[in-house]
Design an enzyme around this catalytic site. Sequence first.
Site, mmCIF file in Angstrom:
data_model
loop_
_atom_site.group_PDB
_atom_site.id
_atom_site.type_symbol
_atom_site.label_atom_id
_atom_site.label_comp_id
_atom_site.label_asym_id
_atom_site.label_seq_id
_atom_site.Cartn_x
_atom_site.Cartn_y
_atom_site.Cartn_z
ATOM 1 N N CYS A 67 0.855 -1.190 0.000
ATOM 2 C CA CYS A 67 0.000 0.000 0.000
ATOM 3 C C CYS A 67 0.887 1.234 0.000
ATOM 4 C CB CYS A 67 -0.894 -0.019 1.243
ATOM 5 S SG CYS A 67 -1.992 1.404 1.358
ATOM 6 N N HIS A 86 -10.233 1.271 1.676
ATOM 7 C CA HIS A 86 -9.784 2.618 2.064
ATOM 8 C C HIS A 86 -10.979 3.565 2.236
ATOM 9 C CE1 HIS A 86 -5.448 2.417 2.040
ATOM 10 N NE2 HIS A 86 -5.388 1.924 0.818
ATOM 11 N N HIS A 122 -8.974 -3.892 -2.076
ATOM 12 C CA HIS A 122 -8.017 -3.135 -1.262
ATOM 13 C C HIS A 122 -8.386 -1.642 -1.262
ATOM 14 C CE1 HIS A 122 -3.704 -2.144 -0.009
ATOM 15 N NE2 HIS A 122 -4.202 -0.978 -0.371
ATOM 16 N N GLU A 123 -8.645 -1.109 -2.468
ATOM 17 C CA GLU A 123 -8.971 0.327 -2.567
ATOM 18 C C GLU A 123 -10.333 0.629 -1.939
ATOM 19 O OE1 GLU A 123 -6.500 1.919 -3.195
ATOM 20 O OE2 GLU A 123 -5.325 0.456 -4.309
HETATM 21 ZN ZN ZN Z 1 -3.728 1.038 0.001
#
Ligand code: ZN
Length: 177
Positions: free
Chosen positions: A101, A147, A143-144
């Site tokens: 990341c 966030h 993953h995004e």
């Molecule tokens: Zn990330």
Amino acid sequence: MAELAPIIQLGNPTLRQKAAWVENIQDEHIQQLIDDLITTVVKANGVGIAAPQVAESYRLLIVASRPNARYPYAPEMEPKAMINPQIIAHSTEVVKGWEGCLSVPGIRGFIPRYQTIEVEYTDRNGQLQTQEFTDFVARIFQHEYDHLDGIVFVDRLENTLDMMTEQEYQKRIVNNA
Ligand code: ZN
């Protein structure tokens, strides 16, 4: 003109916030933010980035998979902005894979993710899109997407033994693939 945006790192409270829904996609600030995020992710050798990573707490992410120094085996695709994205369906299969990341430099983790997901999002022109992603691109999206809810990949480690430094990862995983 697109500009490089400074990436905030783990410990910055903005990374832990739930990001806000984007109400007006045509807003100049949002369109500029999309351009800046694409420029920033390409320059940083990332394969994805989410708006909260540049301290803009909006539900907006970029998937920009392409082979680069950090991910030599990533599939090639045009950077794509996804606004107010949602996961509408997913496989039961969960697969583990290595992630890093831009907000957690120097650390890699072996993270479980759904193998296939069906997503819905609005593109930068305001069109609603539905798309299916598998394997690495599905991993980037998840993953995004995390966030946007203030979740960082290390939160999903099953075991701290599934962590490595970037240096060991390059030596043991990339060079042995
Ligand atoms: Zn990330």
